[in-house]
Design a protein around this motif. Structure first.
Motif, PDB file in Angstrom:
ATOM      1  N   LYS A   7       7.339   4.652   7.393  1.00  0.00           N
ATOM      2  CA  LYS A   7       6.691   5.921   7.169  1.00  0.00           C
ATOM      3  C   LYS A   7       7.546   6.981   6.566  1.00  0.00           C
ATOM      4  CE  LYS A   7       4.053   5.214  11.436  1.00  0.00           C
ATOM      5  NZ  LYS A   7       4.000   5.709  12.985  1.00  0.00           N
ATOM      6  N   PRO A   8       6.906   7.962   5.786  1.00  0.00           N
ATOM      7  CA  PRO A   8       7.755   9.225   5.444  1.00  0.00           C
ATOM      8  C   PRO A   8       8.398  10.006   6.658  1.00  0.00           C
ATOM      9  CG  PRO A   8       5.569   9.138   4.643  1.00  0.00           C
ATOM     10  CD  PRO A   8       5.466   8.093   5.714  1.00  0.00           C
ATOM     11  N   ILE A  26      11.357   9.163   0.485  1.00  0.00           N
ATOM     12  CA  ILE A  26      10.380   9.264  -0.632  1.00  0.00           C
ATOM     13  C   ILE A  26      10.860   8.642  -1.931  1.00  0.00           C
ATOM     14  CG2 ILE A  26       9.726  11.021  -2.215  1.00  0.00           C
ATOM     15  CD1 ILE A  26       9.565  13.130  -0.238  1.00  0.00           C
ATOM     16  N   ARG A  30       8.189   5.433  -3.498  1.00  0.00           N
ATOM     17  CA  ARG A  30       7.843   5.851  -4.692  1.00  0.00           C
ATOM     18  C   ARG A  30       6.697   5.067  -4.917  1.00  0.00           C
ATOM     19  NH1 ARG A  30      12.911   4.121  -6.087  1.00  0.00           N
ATOM     20  NH2 ARG A  30      13.126   2.681  -7.648  1.00  0.00           N
ATOM     21  N   LEU A  33       3.793   5.246  -2.240  1.00  0.00           N
ATOM     22  CA  LEU A  33       3.105   6.627  -2.176  1.00  0.00           C
ATOM     23  C   LEU A  33       2.106   6.738  -3.379  1.00  0.00           C
ATOM     24  CD1 LEU A  33       6.106   8.748  -0.825  1.00  0.00           C
ATOM     25  CD2 LEU A  33       3.973   8.199   0.230  1.00  0.00           C
ATOM     26  N   THR A  36      -0.832   4.818  -3.133  1.00  0.00           N
ATOM     27  CA  THR A  36      -1.687   5.498  -1.994  1.00  0.00           C
ATOM     28  C   THR A  36      -2.462   6.672  -2.290  1.00  0.00           C
ATOM     29  OG1 THR A  36      -0.464   4.387  -0.404  1.00  0.00           O
ATOM     30  CG2 THR A  36      -1.687   6.088   0.348  1.00  0.00           C
ATOM     31  N   PRO A  46       0.725  13.484  -7.335  1.00  0.00           N
ATOM     32  CA  PRO A  46       2.030  12.595  -7.073  1.00  0.00           C
ATOM     33  C   PRO A  46       3.294  13.141  -7.959  1.00  0.00           C
ATOM     34  CG  PRO A  46      -0.128  11.471  -7.603  1.00  0.00           C
ATOM     35  CD  PRO A  46      -0.598  12.615  -7.907  1.00  0.00           C
TER      36      PRO A  46
END
Length: 298
Positions: A7-8, A26, A30, A33, A36, A46
């Motif tokens: 999870k972030p 993060i 990358r 994310l 997503t 982004p």
């Protein structure tokens, strides 16, 4: 994507390394994310490739502070004597990053961190507990200081403390009477005996200076070894410096160990377990600490 589920991490002001942990997570996520955000209907833009490059360079600036925080938060090793040498290493590392960083954002971060580091820790070498602890740690001694003046001041402080614990010399005998003077004049060994009596009244400060200088000239201990074991072997060689070392090397570098105990106590004494006696809570806390120590050593 066949990757571990992570999870972030959200940055928290009260957690020292949360900025580093947030950026590191993060950067590690990358690709998930980006995928997503591309599949969701939202107005979140982004990160670009240039922004991820800036994050990676900023992580290089923050990583030394992450490593320093983890090392200074240990409980099983001497930590207070590491503060001044650690600050010296952080200044050296940050100074190099300021000159080698090509990314403008990372270079600005390194410059700001270096300036804040100098402001926050300007007086750390003047603090008695930390300066003497650094000096009596055989891994660092004078080498751990940035300033030669601070190092010399710590040596003088250590010498004074050693002189204070050296027992005073025996009181000098009263002046000889006229009869004893006449006997000494007839004594063949009178000159030698008078010199021995003078040597007995040696200055405690001179003895402390000699012992401290002998200790400082002794070879440094490798950084991977335990300074407490060194003093266990050398407490007869440097008897008074070893007493000072035992007094200062127990200084913790931070309040993290205490905060861990407070957090554990908050888990034990809760709204559902509020009738525990203080002695019971104390036994539970010490039992948990002993179990943690045994687990860490194993």
């Amino acid at each position: 994507m066949g990757r571990p589920l992570l999870k972030p991490i959200q940055e928290v002001d009260t957690r020292w390394n949360s900025t580093y942990a947030m950026l590191q997570r993060i950067h590690d996520l990358r690709e998930p994310l980006g995928a997503t955000l591309a599949n969701l209907t939202n107005d979140i833009t982004p990160f670009s490739a240039e922004e991820y490059e800036s994050i990676q360079q900023c992580l290089l600036v923050l990583k030394p502070f992450h490593l320093a925080t983890v090392e200074l938060s240990e409980e099983q090793r001497v930590s207070g004597s590491k503060v001044i040498p650690m600050v010296k290493m952080l200044r050296h590392r940050t100074g190099r990053l300021c000159t080698t960083m090509a990314n403008p954002l990372a270079q600005k971060l390194a410059s700001n961190v270096q300036s804040t580091l100098n402001d926050k820790f300007a007086i750390v070498e003047k603090m008695t507990a930390l300066s003497v602890a650094t000096l009596v740690d055989p891994r660092y001694k004078e080498m751990g200081f940035c300033s030669a003046n601070s190092s010399q001041a710590a040596v003088e402080r250590l010498t004074r403390e050693c002189a204070n614990i050296i027992p005073p010399p025996p009181p000098s005998p009263p002046p000889p009477s006229s009869q004893e003077s006449s006997e000494q004049e007839d004594n063949l060994w009178g000159l030698l005996d008078s010199h021995v009596g003078t040597q007995r009244g040696s200055n405690a400060t001179a003895s402390a200076i000699a012992e401290v200088q002998r200790y400082l000239k002794d070879p440094h201990l490798p950084r991977s070894e335990d300074p407490l074991k060194y003093w266990e072997r050398h407490h007869l060689v440097f008897p008074h410096v070893s007493q000072i070392a035992m007094r200062y090397l127990c200084t913790p570098a931070s309040s993290v160990p205490c905060e861990r105990v407070f957090s554990k106590a908050g888990e034990i004494v809760s709204s559902r377990r509020n009738r525990l006696k203080p002695s019971t809570v104390e036994h539970i806390l010490f039992l948990n600490k002993n179990l943690e120590r045994k687990t860490s050593t194993q």
